[in-house]
Design a protein around this motif. Structure first.
Motif, mmCIF file in Angstrom:
data_model
loop_
_atom_site.group_PDB
_atom_site.id
_atom_site.type_symbol
_atom_site.label_atom_id
_atom_site.label_comp_id
_atom_site.label_asym_id
_atom_site.label_seq_id
_atom_site.Cartn_x
_atom_site.Cartn_y
_atom_site.Cartn_z
ATOM 1 N N SER A 69 -3.204 -17.498 -10.554
ATOM 2 C CA SER A 69 -3.147 -16.294 -11.388
ATOM 3 C C SER A 69 -2.538 -15.177 -10.564
ATOM 4 N N SER A 70 -1.894 -14.259 -11.266
ATOM 5 C CA SER A 70 -1.318 -13.104 -10.587
ATOM 6 C C SER A 70 -1.979 -11.840 -11.134
ATOM 7 N N ILE A 71 -2.552 -11.058 -10.239
ATOM 8 C CA ILE A 71 -3.149 -9.776 -10.647
ATOM 9 C C ILE A 71 -2.065 -8.727 -10.389
ATOM 10 N N ILE A 72 -1.572 -8.116 -11.442
ATOM 11 C CA ILE A 72 -0.419 -7.216 -11.296
ATOM 12 C C ILE A 72 -0.889 -5.769 -11.392
ATOM 13 N N ILE A 73 -0.633 -5.039 -10.328
ATOM 14 C CA ILE A 73 -1.120 -3.658 -10.246
ATOM 15 C C ILE A 73 0.085 -2.719 -10.216
ATOM 16 N N GLU A 74 0.106 -1.765 -11.125
ATOM 17 C CA GLU A 74 1.211 -0.795 -11.116
ATOM 18 C C GLU A 74 0.647 0.583 -10.830
ATOM 19 N N HIS A 75 1.375 1.316 -9.997
ATOM 20 C CA HIS A 75 0.906 2.658 -9.663
ATOM 21 C C HIS A 75 2.117 3.490 -9.252
ATOM 22 N N ASP A 76 2.326 4.604 -9.944
ATOM 23 C CA ASP A 76 3.462 5.451 -9.602
ATOM 24 C C ASP A 76 3.357 5.911 -8.159
ATOM 25 N N MET A 77 4.444 5.891 -7.464
ATOM 26 C CA MET A 77 4.503 6.345 -6.073
ATOM 27 C C MET A 77 3.624 5.510 -5.130
ATOM 28 N N MET A 78 3.310 4.320 -5.557
ATOM 29 C CA MET A 78 2.511 3.432 -4.709
ATOM 30 C C MET A 78 3.125 3.305 -3.319
ATOM 31 N N ASN A 79 4.420 3.250 -3.362
ATOM 32 C CA ASN A 79 5.187 3.081 -2.147
ATOM 33 C C ASN A 79 4.897 4.154 -1.094
ATOM 34 N N ALA A 80 4.645 5.361 -1.582
ATOM 35 C CA ALA A 80 4.480 6.488 -0.663
ATOM 36 C C ALA A 80 3.032 6.658 -0.206
ATOM 37 N N GLN A 81 2.118 5.930 -0.843
ATOM 38 C CA GLN A 81 0.696 6.099 -0.483
ATOM 39 C C GLN A 81 0.310 5.222 0.697
ATOM 40 N N VAL A 82 0.020 5.853 1.781
ATOM 41 C CA VAL A 82 -0.372 5.069 2.958
ATOM 42 C C VAL A 82 -1.731 4.411 2.669
ATOM 43 N N GLY A 83 -1.829 3.126 2.958
ATOM 44 C CA GLY A 83 -3.129 2.449 2.804
ATOM 45 C C GLY A 83 -3.381 1.886 1.419
ATOM 46 N N PHE A 84 -2.401 1.966 0.519
ATOM 47 C CA PHE A 84 -2.616 1.477 -0.844
ATOM 48 C C PHE A 84 -2.905 -0.033 -0.857
ATOM 49 N N VAL A 85 -2.039 -0.765 -0.181
ATOM 50 C CA VAL A 85 -2.185 -2.227 -0.172
ATOM 51 C C VAL A 85 -3.514 -2.616 0.484
ATOM 52 N N ARG A 86 -3.832 -1.897 1.552
ATOM 53 C CA ARG A 86 -5.086 -2.215 2.240
ATOM 54 C C ARG A 86 -6.285 -2.042 1.308
ATOM 55 N N ARG A 87 -6.261 -0.965 0.531
ATOM 56 C CA ARG A 87 -7.406 -0.722 -0.355
ATOM 57 C C ARG A 87 -7.531 -1.816 -1.417
ATOM 58 N N VAL A 88 -6.373 -2.245 -1.921
ATOM 59 C CA VAL A 88 -6.406 -3.338 -2.909
ATOM 60 C C VAL A 88 -6.985 -4.595 -2.257
ATOM 61 N N LEU A 89 -6.478 -4.876 -1.067
ATOM 62 C CA LEU A 89 -6.908 -6.122 -0.411
ATOM 63 C C LEU A 89 -8.386 -6.080 -0.020
ATOM 64 N N GLU A 90 -8.859 -4.888 0.284
ATOM 65 C CA GLU A 90 -10.286 -4.773 0.616
ATOM 66 C C GLU A 90 -11.149 -5.176 -0.575
ATOM 67 N N VAL A 91 -10.729 -4.727 -1.752
ATOM 68 C CA VAL A 91 -11.505 -5.093 -2.944
ATOM 69 C C VAL A 91 -11.464 -6.611 -3.131
ATOM 70 N N VAL A 92 -10.286 -7.176 -2.959
ATOM 71 C CA VAL A 92 -10.138 -8.630 -3.134
ATOM 72 C C VAL A 92 -11.014 -9.367 -2.131
ATOM 73 N N GLU A 93 -11.032 -8.844 -0.920
ATOM 74 C CA GLU A 93 -11.829 -9.474 0.137
ATOM 75 C C GLU A 93 -13.324 -9.384 -0.187
ATOM 76 N N ASP A 94 -13.718 -8.225 -0.726
ATOM 77 C CA ASP A 94 -15.137 -8.058 -1.072
ATOM 78 C C ASP A 94 -15.610 -9.164 -2.013
ATOM 79 N N TYR A 95 -14.709 -9.667 -2.825
ATOM 80 C CA TYR A 95 -15.099 -10.718 -3.779
ATOM 81 C C TYR A 95 -14.798 -12.119 -3.227
ATOM 82 N N ASP A 96 -14.485 -12.152 -1.937
ATOM 83 C CA ASP A 96 -14.328 -13.423 -1.255
ATOM 84 C C ASP A 96 -13.191 -14.275 -1.830
ATOM 85 N N ILE A 97 -12.144 -13.607 -2.221
ATOM 86 C CA ILE A 97 -11.016 -14.350 -2.789
ATOM 87 C C ILE A 97 -9.963 -14.510 -1.710
#
Ligand code: ASP
Length: 440
Positions: A300-328
């Protein structure tokens, strides 16, 4: 004198006829000194592997009737006695069979029960070959927490093997410090073979099975795919991870570290070359740009869209932290300027789908959040890709010419593989198209 360690899979030792083939193979080469057998496997499709019969016995010992247990155990006794009598051997295994039966009933444990498939087969094979028998419980060691104890095993096993010119060591199991028998995961005799090869510093680890090595693609999808003559350990890791199963994944490590090649061979066609698995393929030019294609469904692909995501430092990390919290465990994270996707197995996602999506909404506040299911991943693997230009273009155009829409692309930094994500219903079409493009 050179030393070869030879491991025979369950189908290679499923009945007396197969035992004869195995003995002929071993006797044909004096270097084949250490033999690792599996338990008797299937003789025909629909047959039951002895290991599965032992698991069934264990289950019946816990919660079945005595008659059902006896009937199940009798089938095991018949398999072994059948092999012995068909081979015309003068060997009485009834005492062992009785002891094992009693031990299972006296709660010797699930792994103990499963391991007896290899143990009993090893006794018969050693006798038939005239080789010494080394019980794996004396030489394959696990730690208290059930992990394979590589260092101690190497020490104990190599010392023991040095005392035997020729020996049979049953696969699949070993022992924990408290004296409990422990097995590897299913198919684990491959691992024992690799450990034995390392312990004697073998020149070659031959893994005998019922296919002539790895094929470039799944024969259920591509008609008569070519066999892979040589593959590197790293290529094999990529292909096995993506579903190409001939050898247990964990069997690679002991021999790889020791620089011992593995030769996958076919017991039913011993003259076929099989596949050589080597550390570095510098001496082996690949015939084709790609070495193999493999794939798996169920992503499955979880698709996340966010304007200016590119410019936000730590965006990917925050997403991955949530994913990690659920042990995926995530497979890929393709990203664009304002979107990123997390690709993971649907099974894992389903264990926490709603909670995970709610957590992403809460913590990340994306502009949109969607999930796409029924994805398949296909890996095109080959050491030849580094040198050949335009490989990616050929993969993509062959797939799109076949009318398949590519949903994701990922190329490993080692340029050893290209992975594409497609819809599951396009799986076979895409594999066939890529194979035809590179192999014809
Ligand atoms: N007999 C075990 C199994 O069926 C181990 C093996 O064959 O390698 O998984």
């Amino acid at each position: 004198m050179s030393i070869k360690v030879v491991k025979f899979g369950g189908s290679s030792l499923a009945d007396a006829e197969q035992f004869r083939k195995v003995a002929n193979i071993i006797k044909a080469d004096d270097a084949r000194r250490y033999v690792v057998p599996s338990a008797p496997g299937k003789r025909f499709s629909g047959d039951i592997k002895v290991t599965d019969m032992f698991y069934a016995c264990y289950d019946l010992s816990k919660g079945g009737s005595a008659e059902d247990f006896d009937a199940q155990y009798k089938m095991i006794e018949d398999r072994y006695n059948g092999i012995i009598s068909d081979l015309g051997m003068d060997f009485d295994i009834s005492g062992e069979l009785k002891y094992v039966k009693r031990a299972i009933l006296c709660h010797a444990g699930r792994d103990f029960a499963a391991s007896r498939g290899e143990y009993l087969n090893g006794l018969i094979l050693a006798k038939y070959l005239g080789y010494d028998f080394i019980d794996a419980e004396n030489v394959i060691l696990f730690t208290e927490d059930g992990k394979f104890d590589s260092e101690r095993t190497q020490e104990v096993l190599s010392a023991e093997l040095a005392r035997h010119e020729r020996a049979v060591i049953p696969g699949f199991y070993g022992i924990m410090p408290n004296g409990t028998v422990k097995t590897f995961s299913r198919g684990g005799s491959d691992i024992t073979g690799s450990i034995v090869a390392r312990a004697v510093n073998a020149d070659l680890y031959e893994n005998w099975t019922d296919v002539s090595g790895f094929l470039m693609a799944d024969p259920r999808i591509v008609k008569d795919p070519l066999a892979i003559k040589t593959i590197t350990y790293r290529e094999l890791r990529e292909l096995s991870y993506m579903g190409a199963t001939v050898l247990h994944e964990d069997a690679i490590f002991p021999v790889r570290n020791a620089g011992i090649p593995i030769n996958i061979k076919n017991t039913n066609k011993p003259d076929d070359e099989g596949t050589m698995i080597v550390a570095s393929a510098a001496d082996y030019d690949s015939e084709h740009i790609i070495t193999g294609i493999a794939g798996i469904k169920g992503f499955s692909s979880i698709i996340i869209e966010h304007d200016m995501m590119n410019a936000q430092v730590g965006f990917v990390r925050r997403v991955l932290e949530v994913v990690e919290d659920y042990d995926i465990s995530l497979e890929h994270i393709p990203s664009g300027i304002d979107t990123m996707s997390v690709i993971c197995s649907t099974e894992q996602l389903d264990s926490c789908r709603e909670k995970l999506l709610a957590a992403i909404n809460r913590n990340i506040k994306p502009d949109s959040l969607n999930v796409e299911d029924n994805l398949a991943l296909i890996a095109v693997v080959g050491r030849g890709m580094v040198k050949a230009r335009g490989t990616a273009a050929r993969v993509f155009s062959s797939v799109s010419d076949a009318g398949v829409n590519i949903k994701m692309i990922d190329q490993g930094s080692s340029e050893l593989n290209i992975i594409i994500g497609i819809e599951e219903h396009d799986f076979n079409t895409a594999i066939e198209a890529i194979y035809r493009e590179f192999v014809k």
